[in-house]
Design an enzyme around this catalytic site. Structure first.
Site, mmCIF file in Angstrom:
data_model
loop_
_atom_site.group_PDB
_atom_site.id
_atom_site.type_symbol
_atom_site.label_atom_id
_atom_site.label_comp_id
_atom_site.label_asym_id
_atom_site.label_seq_id
_atom_site.Cartn_x
_atom_site.Cartn_y
_atom_site.Cartn_z
ATOM 1 N N LYS A 1 44.879 -46.120 34.251
ATOM 2 C CA LYS A 1 44.756 -46.138 32.782
ATOM 3 C C LYS A 1 45.286 -44.829 32.196
ATOM 4 O O LYS A 1 46.008 -44.825 31.188
ATOM 5 C CB LYS A 1 43.290 -46.350 32.366
ATOM 6 C CG LYS A 1 42.760 -47.727 32.683
ATOM 7 C CD LYS A 1 43.461 -48.822 31.901
ATOM 8 C CE LYS A 1 43.155 -50.205 32.402
ATOM 9 N NZ LYS A 1 44.035 -51.258 31.906
ATOM 10 N N SER B 1 40.725 -47.530 28.398
ATOM 11 C CA SER B 1 39.306 -47.597 28.749
ATOM 12 C C SER B 1 38.624 -46.259 28.521
ATOM 13 O O SER B 1 39.240 -45.202 28.662
ATOM 14 C CB SER B 1 39.218 -47.992 30.225
ATOM 15 O OG SER B 1 37.926 -47.794 30.724
ATOM 16 N N TYR C 1 41.814 -47.007 39.914
ATOM 17 C CA TYR C 1 41.869 -47.832 38.703
ATOM 18 C C TYR C 1 41.881 -46.955 37.455
ATOM 19 O O TYR C 1 42.724 -47.113 36.571
ATOM 20 C CB TYR C 1 40.668 -48.803 38.643
ATOM 21 C CG TYR C 1 40.507 -49.416 37.271
ATOM 22 C CD1 TYR C 1 41.366 -50.420 36.832
ATOM 23 C CD2 TYR C 1 39.531 -48.946 36.374
ATOM 24 C CE1 TYR C 1 41.249 -50.947 35.553
ATOM 25 C CE2 TYR C 1 39.415 -49.465 35.098
ATOM 26 C CZ TYR C 1 40.273 -50.472 34.695
ATOM 27 O OH TYR C 1 40.161 -50.973 33.428
HETATM 28 P P1 NAD Z 1 40.597 -60.062 33.497
HETATM 29 O O1 NAD Z 1 40.805 -59.850 34.954
HETATM 30 O O2 NAD Z 1 39.642 -61.097 33.064
HETATM 31 O O3 NAD Z 1 41.994 -60.354 32.784
HETATM 32 C C1 NAD Z 1 43.202 -59.852 33.255
HETATM 33 C C2 NAD Z 1 44.170 -61.008 33.379
HETATM 34 O O4 NAD Z 1 45.428 -60.508 33.822
HETATM 35 C C3 NAD Z 1 43.736 -62.061 34.402
HETATM 36 O O5 NAD Z 1 43.819 -63.339 33.791
HETATM 37 C C4 NAD Z 1 44.738 -61.936 35.536
HETATM 38 O O6 NAD Z 1 45.016 -63.178 36.143
HETATM 39 C C5 NAD Z 1 45.948 -61.358 34.822
HETATM 40 N N1 NAD Z 1 46.849 -60.538 35.635
HETATM 41 C C6 NAD Z 1 46.541 -59.506 36.465
HETATM 42 N N2 NAD Z 1 47.663 -58.989 36.988
HETATM 43 C C7 NAD Z 1 48.701 -59.706 36.491
HETATM 44 C C8 NAD Z 1 50.105 -59.651 36.654
HETATM 45 N N3 NAD Z 1 50.684 -58.782 37.474
HETATM 46 N N4 NAD Z 1 50.868 -60.534 35.975
HETATM 47 C C9 NAD Z 1 50.300 -61.440 35.143
HETATM 48 N N5 NAD Z 1 48.989 -61.550 34.956
HETATM 49 C C10 NAD Z 1 48.196 -60.687 35.622
HETATM 50 O O7 NAD Z 1 40.218 -58.627 32.873
HETATM 51 P P2 NAD Z 1 39.668 -58.243 31.441
HETATM 52 O O8 NAD Z 1 38.261 -57.812 31.597
HETATM 53 O O9 NAD Z 1 39.997 -59.300 30.462
HETATM 54 O O10 NAD Z 1 40.514 -56.933 31.151
HETATM 55 C C11 NAD Z 1 41.703 -56.962 30.390
HETATM 56 C C12 NAD Z 1 42.267 -55.562 30.301
HETATM 57 O O11 NAD Z 1 41.304 -54.700 29.706
HETATM 58 C C13 NAD Z 1 42.612 -54.930 31.639
HETATM 59 O O12 NAD Z 1 43.790 -54.157 31.464
HETATM 60 C C14 NAD Z 1 41.441 -54.033 31.925
HETATM 61 O O13 NAD Z 1 41.793 -52.950 32.762
HETATM 62 C C15 NAD Z 1 41.104 -53.560 30.518
HETATM 63 N N6 NAD Z 1 39.714 -53.106 30.364
HETATM 64 C C16 NAD Z 1 38.701 -53.951 30.733
HETATM 65 C C17 NAD Z 1 37.380 -53.537 30.606
HETATM 66 C C18 NAD Z 1 36.252 -54.421 31.065
HETATM 67 O O14 NAD Z 1 35.157 -53.911 31.295
HETATM 68 N N7 NAD Z 1 36.436 -55.739 31.176
HETATM 69 C C19 NAD Z 1 37.103 -52.267 30.079
HETATM 70 C C20 NAD Z 1 38.165 -51.438 29.693
HETATM 71 C C21 NAD Z 1 39.469 -51.887 29.851
HETATM 72 C C1 WQD Z 2 27.158 -50.519 33.680
HETATM 73 C C2 WQD Z 2 25.836 -49.845 34.033
HETATM 74 C C3 WQD Z 2 25.623 -49.193 36.327
HETATM 75 C C4 WQD Z 2 25.563 -53.223 37.998
HETATM 76 C C5 WQD Z 2 33.072 -50.188 34.665
HETATM 77 C C6 WQD Z 2 34.320 -49.406 34.942
HETATM 78 C C7 WQD Z 2 34.943 -48.952 33.660
HETATM 79 C C8 WQD Z 2 35.120 -50.104 32.686
HETATM 80 C C9 WQD Z 2 33.912 -50.969 32.562
HETATM 81 C C10 WQD Z 2 37.366 -50.901 32.743
HETATM 82 C C11 WQD Z 2 26.000 -48.648 34.973
HETATM 83 C C12 WQD Z 2 24.611 -50.243 35.973
HETATM 84 C C13 WQD Z 2 25.619 -52.147 37.138
HETATM 85 C C14 WQD Z 2 24.338 -53.488 38.670
HETATM 86 C C15 WQD Z 2 23.347 -51.613 37.551
HETATM 87 N N1 WQD Z 2 36.132 -51.008 33.086
HETATM 88 N N2 WQD Z 2 24.533 -51.359 36.927
HETATM 89 N N3 WQD Z 2 23.279 -52.676 38.411
HETATM 90 O O1 WQD Z 2 30.368 -48.744 35.492
HETATM 91 O O2 WQD Z 2 30.103 -48.565 32.974
HETATM 92 O O3 WQD Z 2 32.198 -49.353 33.909
HETATM 93 O O4 WQD Z 2 33.414 -51.306 33.854
HETATM 94 O O5 WQD Z 2 38.001 -50.010 32.343
HETATM 95 O O6 WQD Z 2 36.150 -48.386 34.011
HETATM 96 O O7 WQD Z 2 33.980 -48.282 35.728
HETATM 97 O O8 WQD Z 2 30.212 -50.819 34.037
HETATM 98 O O9 WQD Z 2 28.998 -52.940 34.192
HETATM 99 O O10 WQD Z 2 29.635 -51.751 36.331
HETATM 100 O O11 WQD Z 2 27.859 -50.782 34.885
HETATM 101 O O12 WQD Z 2 22.352 -50.899 37.375
HETATM 102 O O13 WQD Z 2 24.237 -54.417 39.482
HETATM 103 O O14 WQD Z 2 25.034 -50.772 34.747
HETATM 104 O O15 WQD Z 2 25.069 -48.226 37.178
HETATM 105 O O16 WQD Z 2 25.079 -47.690 34.574
HETATM 106 P P1 WQD Z 2 30.653 -49.271 34.161
HETATM 107 P P2 WQD Z 2 29.214 -51.667 34.911
#
Ligand code: NAD
Ligand code: WQD
Length: 344
Positions: free
Chosen positions: A156, A127, A152
């Site tokens: 990562k 991330s 969290y």
């Molecule tokens: P999500 O929660 O939709 O998907 C994660 C899936 O993993 C879920 O289906 C959950 O049931 C499963 N899971 C969790 N723990 C588990 C375990 N111990 N065993 C088996 N299954 C398990 O999340 P996402 O948004 O699809 O994110 C996927 C990956 O990407 C994560 O590693 C997250 O940290 C990373 N990521 C997400 C974002 C974001 O903003 N969505 C940004 C950067 C990184």
């Molecule tokens: C985006 C922008 C908020 C909600 C988070 C995690 C990051 C990554 C992605 C996994 C920000 C603003 C939000 C609301 C708002 N995940 N906001 N009103 O904070 O960039 O990142 O998710 O790795 O680790 O920290 O994403 O969607 O929460 O916010 O104004 O109700 O929207 O302040 O500027 P963020 P977000």
């Protein structure tokens, strides 16, 4: 014969879109998910979209023997895409041990099992959170890793180090770590998308739920930041474009195209958008009016971050292609689909 890939977290938001793209590219997919943050019927939707039903095993990645049995049941798995993790930043502050256990032990189990089953490579979901507030924008992969803002985020950073240390120690595995910026939107069919449990913490699900009338008002967290309109800036990347980056990274590992056994790529658009700009783009592109108000800053928010994706562009031959308008329309269509299905 089709190459077999294991996708952990494959019924989740990014995982489900990636399974579709893998299958469309001719991979055979086995999903492992404990369904802690997703629904089993996502497998039906994946089949509806791609015409192929992936194998599904309800297994927890914390369960070493359970995972071992999956690798035995499906021999010849060549690569893993590891999405399974807990991802709610706020919750991780309240329950750090849950986050450290789930996110670290799951990866450790996979890294231990890979050589035992002859699995060549792993793609890890990292991330942009690892950069904290970058000193230089757009941020490149060479930027320093800042002290994590939350447990969290720390998982990562530690997971990236665990992968590097494992490979340095002589493990035969290969890895690609993809640092996602802010993934948003849903599949153009509106059959899969993000399904937040409870009150959404992230901007887009809160925004689309407000537009649907599920939430009264969207709060814009701060309009007095050091940005052109005062609201925070992010790099919003369409989830299908993001999913495609995984297919390319997996091809790269399996076709021996890597420059190093462990590589890291920014996966973003290179375009920073403020919260207010995003709201206006949503209104323009969907024709739906949004009820919002300016609210106080949210603790821990990064002021501005967007990617320099040029390394991924040149080295992977991958580029974010979808316009922000199409992306926001897809997020809205998904919200409409959830309403039609009576889910939300
Ligand atoms: P999500 O929660 O939709 O998907 C994660 C899936 O993993 C879920 O289906 C959950 O049931 C499963 N899971 C969790 N723990 C588990 C375990 N111990 N065993 C088996 N299954 C398990 O999340 P996402 O948004 O699809 O994110 C996927 C990956 O990407 C994560 O590693 C997250 O940290 C990373 N990521 C997400 C974002 C974001 O903003 N969505 C940004 C950067 C990184
Ligand atoms: C985006 C922008 C908020 C909600 C988070 C995690 C990051 C990554 C992605 C996994 C920000 C603003 C939000 C609301 C708002 N995940 N906001 N009103 O904070 O960039 O990142 O998710 O790795 O680790 O920290 O994403 O969607 O929460 O916010 O104004 O109700 O929207 O302040 O500027 P963020 P977000």
């Amino acid at each position: 014969m089709k190459k077999r890939i294991l996708v952990t977290g494959g019924t989740g938001y990014i995982g489900s879109h990636t399974v579709v793209e893998l299958q469309n590219s001719g991979y055979e997919v086995v999903i492992v998910d404990n369904l802690s943050n997703s629904r089993a019927d996502v497998v039906d939707s994946i089949e509806q979209i791609s015409g192929v039903r992936p194998a599904f095993e309800k297994v927890d990645c914390l369960d070493y023997e359970g995972l071992n049995n999956v690798f035995t049941k499906y021999p010849g798995i060549q690569g893993i895409i590891h999405f399974a993790a807990s991802k709610a930043v706020g919750e991780s502050v309240q329950k750090p041990l849950l986050y450290y256990r789930n996110n670290l032990v799951s990866l450790i189990n996979l890294l231990e099992l890979m050589p035992k089953h002859g699995i060549k490579g792993i793609i890890f979901s990292s991330s942009c959170t690892v950069y904290g507030q970058p000193d230089v924008l757009p941020v490149t992969e060479a930027a320093p890793i800042k002290k994590a803002e939350s447990p969290y985020g720390n998982t990562k950073q530690i997971n990236e180090e665990i992968i590097r240390d494992t490979i340095t120690s002589g493990s035969p595995i290969h890895a690609v770590m993809l640092r996602y910026f802010n993934p948003i939107g849903a599949h153009p069919t509106a059959l899969i998308g993000e399904l937040p449990l409870g009150v959404p913490q992230n901007l887009i699900p809160y925004l689309t739920q407000t537009a649907m009338g599920i939430r009264e008002k969207l709060s814009v967290f701060g309009d007095d930041y050091d940005t052109p309109d005062g609201s925070c800036i992010r790099d919003y990347i369409y989830v299908v474009d993001l999913a495609k980056a995984h297919v390319i990274a997996m091809n790269r590992i399996l076709e021996d195209k890597q420059k190093d056994k462990v590589e890291v790529f920014n996966i973003g658009t290179g375009r920073g958008l403020s919260v207010l700009e995003l709201i206006h783009k949503f209104e323009e592109s969907t024709g739906v009016k949004l009820n919002y108000q300016i609210a106080p800053r949210r603790a821990g928010d990064i002021v501005k971050v967007w990617a320099d994706p040029s390394y991924a562009n040149s080295e992977l031959g991958w580029k974010a292609e979808t316009s922000i308008e199409d992306t926001l329309r897809s997020a809205w269509n998904w919200q409409v689909h959830l309403r039609e299905k009576g889910i939300m």
